[in-house]
Write a protein that holds these residues in place. Structure first.
Motif, mmCIF file in Angstrom:
data_model
loop_
_atom_site.group_PDB
_atom_site.id
_atom_site.type_symbol
_atom_site.label_atom_id
_atom_site.label_comp_id
_atom_site.label_asym_id
_atom_site.label_seq_id
_atom_site.Cartn_x
_atom_site.Cartn_y
_atom_site.Cartn_z
ATOM 1 N N ILE A 73 38.626 52.402 39.490
ATOM 2 C CA ILE A 73 39.346 51.299 40.129
ATOM 3 C C ILE A 73 40.148 50.545 39.077
ATOM 4 C CG2 ILE A 73 39.133 49.152 41.421
ATOM 5 C CD1 ILE A 73 36.551 50.211 42.618
ATOM 6 N N GLU A 74 41.442 50.477 39.266
ATOM 7 C CA GLU A 74 42.305 49.738 38.338
ATOM 8 C C GLU A 74 42.506 48.320 38.853
ATOM 9 O OE1 GLU A 74 46.795 49.702 36.356
ATOM 10 O OE2 GLU A 74 46.162 51.402 37.592
ATOM 11 N N VAL A 75 42.016 47.357 38.078
ATOM 12 C CA VAL A 75 42.177 45.940 38.412
ATOM 13 C C VAL A 75 43.256 45.366 37.508
ATOM 14 C CG1 VAL A 75 41.065 43.690 38.560
ATOM 15 C CG2 VAL A 75 39.760 45.758 39.099
ATOM 16 N N ILE A 76 44.345 44.908 38.105
ATOM 17 C CA ILE A 76 45.451 44.353 37.328
ATOM 18 C C ILE A 76 45.055 42.983 36.785
ATOM 19 C CG2 ILE A 76 47.872 43.627 37.406
ATOM 20 C CD1 ILE A 76 48.275 45.541 39.714
ATOM 21 N N ASP A 77 45.347 42.743 35.528
ATOM 22 C CA ASP A 77 45.057 41.459 34.901
ATOM 23 C C ASP A 77 45.763 40.336 35.647
ATOM 24 O OD1 ASP A 77 44.207 39.752 32.483
ATOM 25 O OD2 ASP A 77 46.388 39.479 32.531
ATOM 26 N N GLU A 78 45.035 39.249 35.910
ATOM 27 C CA GLU A 78 45.563 38.145 36.707
ATOM 28 C C GLU A 78 46.840 37.548 36.103
ATOM 29 O OE1 GLU A 78 43.966 33.974 38.686
ATOM 30 O OE2 GLU A 78 43.232 34.563 36.710
ATOM 31 N N LEU A 79 46.800 37.191 34.821
ATOM 32 C CA LEU A 79 47.955 36.550 34.202
ATOM 33 C C LEU A 79 49.154 37.493 34.174
ATOM 34 C CD1 LEU A 79 49.089 34.069 32.813
ATOM 35 C CD2 LEU A 79 48.194 34.927 30.643
ATOM 36 N N LYS A 108 62.619 41.255 49.035
ATOM 37 C CA LYS A 108 62.831 42.611 48.533
ATOM 38 C C LYS A 108 62.279 42.801 47.128
ATOM 39 C CE LYS A 108 66.444 46.109 47.931
ATOM 40 N NZ LYS A 108 67.896 46.398 48.064
ATOM 41 N N LEU A 109 62.508 41.839 46.254
ATOM 42 C CA LEU A 109 62.061 41.973 44.873
ATOM 43 C C LEU A 109 60.532 41.993 44.800
ATOM 44 C CD1 LEU A 109 62.880 42.212 41.937
ATOM 45 C CD2 LEU A 109 62.931 39.714 41.789
ATOM 46 N N VAL A 110 59.870 41.161 45.610
ATOM 47 C CA VAL A 110 58.410 41.131 45.626
ATOM 48 C C VAL A 110 57.868 42.467 46.117
ATOM 49 C CG1 VAL A 110 56.383 40.063 46.658
ATOM 50 C CG2 VAL A 110 58.305 38.641 45.946
ATOM 51 N N ALA A 111 58.437 42.967 47.215
ATOM 52 C CA ALA A 111 57.981 44.250 47.773
ATOM 53 C C ALA A 111 58.153 45.380 46.771
ATOM 54 C CB ALA A 111 58.737 44.551 49.059
ATOM 55 N N GLN A 112 59.266 45.374 46.043
ATOM 56 C CA GLN A 112 59.521 46.424 45.053
ATOM 57 C C GLN A 112 58.516 46.366 43.905
ATOM 58 O OE1 GLN A 112 63.630 45.691 44.040
ATOM 59 N NE2 GLN A 112 64.422 47.095 45.611
ATOM 60 N N LYS A 113 58.223 45.158 43.440
ATOM 61 C CA LYS A 113 57.292 45.030 42.323
ATOM 62 C C LYS A 113 55.863 45.396 42.731
ATOM 63 C CE LYS A 113 59.812 41.801 39.399
ATOM 64 N NZ LYS A 113 59.746 40.600 38.553
ATOM 65 N N GLY A 118 51.649 49.472 42.542
ATOM 66 C CA GLY A 118 50.696 50.217 43.367
ATOM 67 C C GLY A 118 49.617 49.344 43.967
ATOM 68 N N THR A 119 49.912 48.068 44.146
ATOM 69 C CA THR A 119 48.898 47.121 44.611
ATOM 70 C C THR A 119 48.720 47.199 46.119
ATOM 71 O OG1 THR A 119 49.516 45.627 42.816
ATOM 72 C CG2 THR A 119 48.158 44.718 44.580
ATOM 73 N N ARG A 120 47.504 47.551 46.535
ATOM 74 C CA ARG A 120 47.186 47.549 47.966
ATOM 75 C C ARG A 120 46.348 46.337 48.358
ATOM 76 N NH1 ARG A 120 44.047 52.037 51.797
ATOM 77 N NH2 ARG A 120 44.000 50.670 53.634
ATOM 78 N N ILE A 165 39.871 39.091 51.087
ATOM 79 C CA ILE A 165 40.525 40.345 50.704
ATOM 80 C C ILE A 165 41.711 40.578 51.637
ATOM 81 C CG2 ILE A 165 40.210 42.812 50.293
ATOM 82 C CD1 ILE A 165 37.167 42.261 50.247
ATOM 83 N N TRP A 166 42.898 40.722 51.057
ATOM 84 C CA TRP A 166 44.102 41.023 51.827
ATOM 85 C C TRP A 166 44.513 42.470 51.585
ATOM 86 C CZ3 TRP A 166 47.894 36.296 50.988
ATOM 87 C CH2 TRP A 166 47.306 35.144 51.531
ATOM 88 N N ASP A 167 44.860 43.144 52.655
ATOM 89 C CA ASP A 167 45.315 44.532 52.595
ATOM 90 C C ASP A 167 46.811 44.548 52.891
ATOM 91 O OD1 ASP A 167 45.972 47.199 53.039
ATOM 92 O OD2 ASP A 167 44.092 47.653 54.069
ATOM 93 N N PHE A 168 47.617 44.930 51.892
ATOM 94 C CA PHE A 168 49.059 44.938 52.091
ATOM 95 C C PHE A 168 49.503 46.026 53.058
ATOM 96 C CE2 PHE A 168 49.325 42.631 47.893
ATOM 97 C CZ PHE A 168 49.817 41.466 48.440
ATOM 98 N N ASN A 169 48.768 47.126 53.129
ATOM 99 C CA ASN A 169 49.131 48.182 54.074
ATOM 100 C C ASN A 169 48.955 47.707 55.513
ATOM 101 O OD1 ASN A 169 49.558 49.729 51.824
ATOM 102 N ND2 ASN A 169 48.017 51.286 52.286
ATOM 103 N N ARG A 170 47.846 47.043 55.780
ATOM 104 C CA ARG A 170 47.576 46.545 57.130
ATOM 105 C C ARG A 170 48.218 45.188 57.375
ATOM 106 N NH1 ARG A 170 43.398 49.243 59.752
ATOM 107 N NH2 ARG A 170 42.306 50.785 58.466
#
Length: 220
Positions: A73-79, A108-113, A118-120, A165-170
Motif C-alpha cells: 500500500i502506497e501512502v502519499i506523504d501528507e505535506l 481540471k487541474l485537480v483531476a489531472q493531478k 493514482g489516488t483513489r 474514507i472518501w473513494d474518488f472512483n465512487r
C-alpha cells in the motif's frame, strides 16, 4: 542514606504502571475485496477548527502503521500531497463533505493531478490528544550534596479521533472510524525524575491503522 533513597525511588517506579483504555467504532462498506492494487492512498488531518488541529505526527503514525504491515500500500506523504495540490487542500479551502468530491473533480487541474498520483482513497482524520487533570508537584534544587528533585506528579491524556474514507472512483464516503483512548501518566522523583508515560496517542494510532488495514489491504 543516599542508597536508601535510590532504593525507595526504584520501589516507587516498580509499583506504578501507566495503562491505557481505548474504544473503536467502525462502519466500513464497499471495501476493495482484492486490495487497492496500484492505487495510492493519502491521509490528511483536519485543521480548520479554531481550538485545535489534528497533529501531523498522528497522521504520520497512521501512515507508517499501514505501510509497515502491508508494504504494497502506497501512502502519499501528507505535506507532499498538500503542496502538489496547492491551494485546494489548505485548511480554508479543503473540501469538508463527500458531496464536495464531484465539485473538486470538476477542476481540471485537480483531476489531472489526482490521476497522475493514482489516488483513489482520501482519508480524513479529525481530532487531537489533550492533556488534563494535572496534579501533584515537583521541586528540584542544588545543595551541598549535589542536585536532585523530589515530588510526585500525575496527568491524564485523552485522545479522540474521527476518520472518514472518501473513494474518488465512487465519489462518496465509504467508511467511518471513531476511536478514543485515555490514560494516566506519572512522574515520581526521588533525586531523579522518572516519567512513566501512558502511550495514549500511540494506542489511538494503532487502533486507526488496524481498522484502515482491514479496509485497504488484501492481506486482512
Amino acid at each position: 542514606m543516599r542508597c536508601l533513597v535510590i532504593i525507595a525511588a526504584a520501589f516507587i517506579t516498580a509499583s506504578l504502571s501507566a495503562c491505557v483504555t481505548s474504544t473503536v467504532d467502525e462502519a466500513l462498506f464497499n471495501s476493495p475485496s482484492k486490495g487497492i492494487g496500484d492505487a495510492t492512498v493519502v491521509i490528511l488531518g483536519r485543521r480548520h477548527a479554531s481550538d485545535y488541529e489534528t497533529e501531523p505526527g498522528f497522521i504520520d503514525c497512521v501512515g507508517k502503521h499501514i505501510t509497515a504491515h502491508d508494504p504494497s500500500i502506497e501512502v502519499i506523504d501528507e505535506l507532499s500531497f498538500i503542496n502538489e495540490l496547492y491551494p485546494w487542500f489548505e485548511p480554508r479551502t479543503a473540501p469538508l463533505h463527500p458531496q464536495d468530491i464531484e465539485l473538486l473533480l470538476q477542476k481540471k487541474l485537480v483531476a489531472q493531478k489526482l490521476q497522475a498520483l493514482g489516488t483513489r482513497y482520501m482519508i480524513w482524520i479529525d481530532g487531537s490528544t489533550v492533556r488534563s487533570d494535572s496534579a501533584g508537584s515537583l521541586a528540584c534544587g542544588v545543595g551541598p550534596g549535589g542536585a536532585g528533585c523530589f515530588g510526585f506528579g500525575t496527568w491524564d491524556d485523552d485522545s479522540s479521533y474521527e476518520v472518514t474514507i472518501w473513494d474518488f472512483n465512487r465519489r462518496a464516503e465509504v467508511g467511518r472510524i471513531n476511536t478514543t483512548a485515555s490514560g494516566q501518566s506519572y512522574m515520581p522523583a526521588v533525586i531523579v525524575p522518572i516519567p512513566i508515560i501512558a502511550p495514549v496517542q500511540v494506542t489511538a494510532c494503532d487502533s486507526v491503522g488496524e481498522q484502515l488495514l482491514q479496509f485497504l489491504s488484501s492481506e486482512y
